[in-house]
Each structure stands twice: as structure tokens, then as C-alpha cells.
Design a protein around this motif. Structure first.
Motif, PDB file in Angstrom:
ATOM      1  N   ARG A  22      14.327   9.510   4.942  1.00 49.83           N
ATOM      2  CA  ARG A  22      13.106   9.500   5.338  1.00 49.83           C
ATOM      3  C   ARG A  22      12.747  10.324   6.492  1.00 49.83           C
ATOM      4  O   ARG A  22      11.636  11.011   6.415  1.00 49.83           O
ATOM      5  CB  ARG A  22      12.831   7.835   5.785  1.00 49.83           C
ATOM      6  N   PRO A  23      13.624  10.599   7.467  1.00 47.88           N
ATOM      7  CA  PRO A  23      13.053  11.478   8.718  1.00 47.88           C
ATOM      8  C   PRO A  23      12.752  12.836   8.186  1.00 47.88           C
ATOM      9  O   PRO A  23      11.684  13.457   8.511  1.00 47.88           O
ATOM     10  CB  PRO A  23      14.379  11.247   9.544  1.00 47.88           C
ATOM     11  N   GLU A  26       9.666  12.736   6.166  1.00 50.75           N
ATOM     12  CA  GLU A  26       8.522  12.654   7.052  1.00 50.75           C
ATOM     13  C   GLU A  26       8.555  14.365   7.696  1.00 50.75           C
ATOM     14  O   GLU A  26       7.067  14.554   7.865  1.00 50.75           O
ATOM     15  CB  GLU A  26       8.581  11.828   8.178  1.00 50.75           C
ATOM     16  N   ALA A  29       6.899  16.544   5.128  1.00 49.75           N
ATOM     17  CA  ALA A  29       5.476  16.327   4.710  1.00 49.75           C
ATOM     18  C   ALA A  29       4.331  16.585   5.901  1.00 49.75           C
ATOM     19  O   ALA A  29       2.996  16.966   5.512  1.00 49.75           O
ATOM     20  CB  ALA A  29       5.148  14.780   4.694  1.00 49.75           C
ATOM     21  N   THR A  30       4.858  16.564   6.974  1.00 50.21           N
ATOM     22  CA  THR A  30       4.039  16.806   8.089  1.00 50.21           C
ATOM     23  C   THR A  30       3.736  18.434   8.136  1.00 50.21           C
ATOM     24  O   THR A  30       2.635  18.686   8.448  1.00 50.21           O
ATOM     25  CB  THR A  30       4.754  16.311   9.573  1.00 50.21           C
ATOM     26  N   GLU A  63      -2.414  13.702   9.465  1.00 51.85           N
ATOM     27  CA  GLU A  63      -1.424  12.557   9.477  1.00 51.85           C
ATOM     28  C   GLU A  63      -1.663  11.668   7.907  1.00 51.85           C
ATOM     29  O   GLU A  63      -0.709  11.272   7.458  1.00 51.85           O
ATOM     30  CB  GLU A  63      -1.743  11.643  10.632  1.00 51.85           C
ATOM     31  N   ALA A  66       0.000  13.771   5.315  1.00 48.30           N
ATOM     32  CA  ALA A  66       1.480  13.590   5.281  1.00 48.30           C
ATOM     33  C   ALA A  66       1.803  12.140   4.839  1.00 48.30           C
ATOM     34  O   ALA A  66       2.851  12.057   4.126  1.00 48.30           O
ATOM     35  CB  ALA A  66       2.041  13.665   6.948  1.00 48.30           C
ATOM     36  N   ASP A  67       1.022  11.222   5.244  1.00 53.14           N
ATOM     37  CA  ASP A  67       1.355   9.767   4.741  1.00 53.14           C
ATOM     38  C   ASP A  67       1.302   9.756   3.099  1.00 53.14           C
ATOM     39  O   ASP A  67       2.147   9.293   2.608  1.00 53.14           O
ATOM     40  CB  ASP A  67       0.438   8.603   5.393  1.00 53.14           C
ATOM     41  N   GLU A  70       4.544  11.376   1.742  1.00 54.59           N
ATOM     42  CA  GLU A  70       5.501  10.483   1.842  1.00 54.59           C
ATOM     43  C   GLU A  70       5.516   9.344   0.975  1.00 54.59           C
ATOM     44  O   GLU A  70       6.563   9.140   0.168  1.00 54.59           O
ATOM     45  CB  GLU A  70       5.545   9.933   3.282  1.00 54.59           C
ATOM     46  N   GLU A  74       8.312   8.670  -2.054  1.00 55.09           N
ATOM     47  CA  GLU A  74       8.878   7.319  -1.970  1.00 55.09           C
ATOM     48  C   GLU A  74       8.702   6.785  -3.702  1.00 55.09           C
ATOM     49  O   GLU A  74       9.612   6.163  -4.255  1.00 55.09           O
ATOM     50  CB  GLU A  74       8.413   6.276  -0.972  1.00 55.09           C
TER      51      GLU A  74
END
Length: 192
Positions: A22-23, A26, A29-30, A63, A66-67, A70, A74
Motif C-alpha cells: 500500500r505505501p 500510494e 498514485a500520487t 488527492e 490519487a485516491d 489506489e 485495490e
């Protein structure tokens, strides 16, 4: 029963693997969201500086984008990409996405039967519909029900597959930038 248990175990394993990375996801994606926003702002500047009739509808919030990326990753990892696509992404691009989802991935025969069924329904309601081809009537139905042209509905819903879904989400902003650039280039070259 055993197949369902195995499938559930695979989903849990994929979910655990996603959590492990996940890190990194993230961060990736950012970076992608920032670059897209920069490109969209530049495309808007280019459109405004030209005489071409084109614009960028909106520059996505970094943001939020990016969300979104992500969440898509997932969903793909947990084998729920179709649910995510029609529940989270498609509502920004068509009306009634939950209803549209029932047409996702239809094979050619099933889709042609659906087009014929819509055409039959229109013809039974209106004698004027007799003069239209099945696809024309289906286009009217899709435009009224889902708010997009038939060809776009076929491309983004009927022909939907996990790979196509990922590509659509990942390239949505790049496609906008390309459209602006192509329109401005055509205008500058005198081809518009």
C-alpha cells in the motif's frame, strides 16, 4: 463449495498482498495524479491560447485522483474491479451505472438481442419508430437512459473487461490532453 472457499482465500491473499505494498501504491498514485494535473493545466492553457474550440472540463484534485487510482488498484487486487468500476468510476461518466453494469461484457449475440429488444419496445410504443433501424432506436434508448451515445456505451460498458476498465481509468486524463493537443494542432495547421 470448495471453489468458493478457494476463491475467498485468493481474494484474502490478494488483499493482504495489496496491504503489504500500500505505501508504494500510494506514492505511485500520487506521482501519477500530480503529473496528470500538471498536463491538464498545460492543455487548458494551450486551448485558451489558441482559437480552437476545445477545453479541459476540469483539472482533477490531486488527492482525489490519487485516491481513485489506489481504490482501483485495490479493487483489481481483490478481484472486484467490475464492482468498483461501475460503483465508483462510471457514475462520473454515464447515468444509471448500476443499471448499465448488467450489460458489461455481453457477447455479440446477447448484445444484438438486447438492441433488437429495445427496438421492438420502441416500435410497439410508437408507429413512427418503424422507419428507424434497430441501432438507431437503441441509440435513442441508450442516450435517454445512460446519457451517452451508443458507440461510447458499447466501448465503455458492453465491451468492458478488467483490462479495458483499468485502461479507461488510467488514460482518462491523458485522452483529454491528447484531444486538446490534436484539436489545437489541427487548428494551427488549418485543418479544422
Amino acid at each position: 463449495m470448495i471453489d468458493r472457499v478457494q476463491e475467498q482465500m485468493q481474494k484474502q491473499s490478494a488483499g493482504a498482498m495489496f496491504e503489504r505494498f500500500r505505501p508504494q501504491m500510494e506514492a505511485l498514485a500520487t506521482v501519477v495524479a500530480r503529473r496528470e494535473a500538471s498536463q491538464l493545466r498545460l492543455a487548458q492553457r494551450l486551448a485558451e491560447a489558441s482559437d480552437a474550440e476545445v477545453s479541459v472540463d476540469a483539472v482533477a484534485d490531486v488527492e482525489e485522483r490519487a485516491d481513485q487510482l489506489e481504490a482501483m488498484a485495490e479493487a483489481a487486487a481483490t478481484q472486484d474491479l467490475e464492482g468498483w468500476y461501475f460503483g465508483e468510476f462510471a457514475p462520473d461518466h454515464l447515468d444509471n451505472p448500476e443499471q448499465a453494469a448488467q450489460y458489461a461484457g455481453l457477447d455479440g449475440d446477447a448484445w444484438e438481442n438486447q438492441i433488437a429488444a429495445w427496438a421492438t419496445a420502441y416500435r410497439s410504443q410508437s408507429p413512427e419508430a418503424e422507419s428507424f433501424e434497430d441501432r438507431e432506436l437503441a441509440g435513442i434508448h441508450v442516450e435517454n437512459e445512460f446519457g451517452v451515445p451508443l458507440e461510447e456505451f458499447e466501448q465503455n460498458v458492453v465491451d468492458w473487461s478488467p483490462g479495458e476498465g483499468i485502461e479507461t481509468v488510467l488514460t482518462a486524463h491523458l485522452t483529454t490532453v491528447e484531444q486538446v493537443m490534436a484539436t489545437v494542432a489541427a487548428d494551427l495547421e488549418g485543418e479544422e
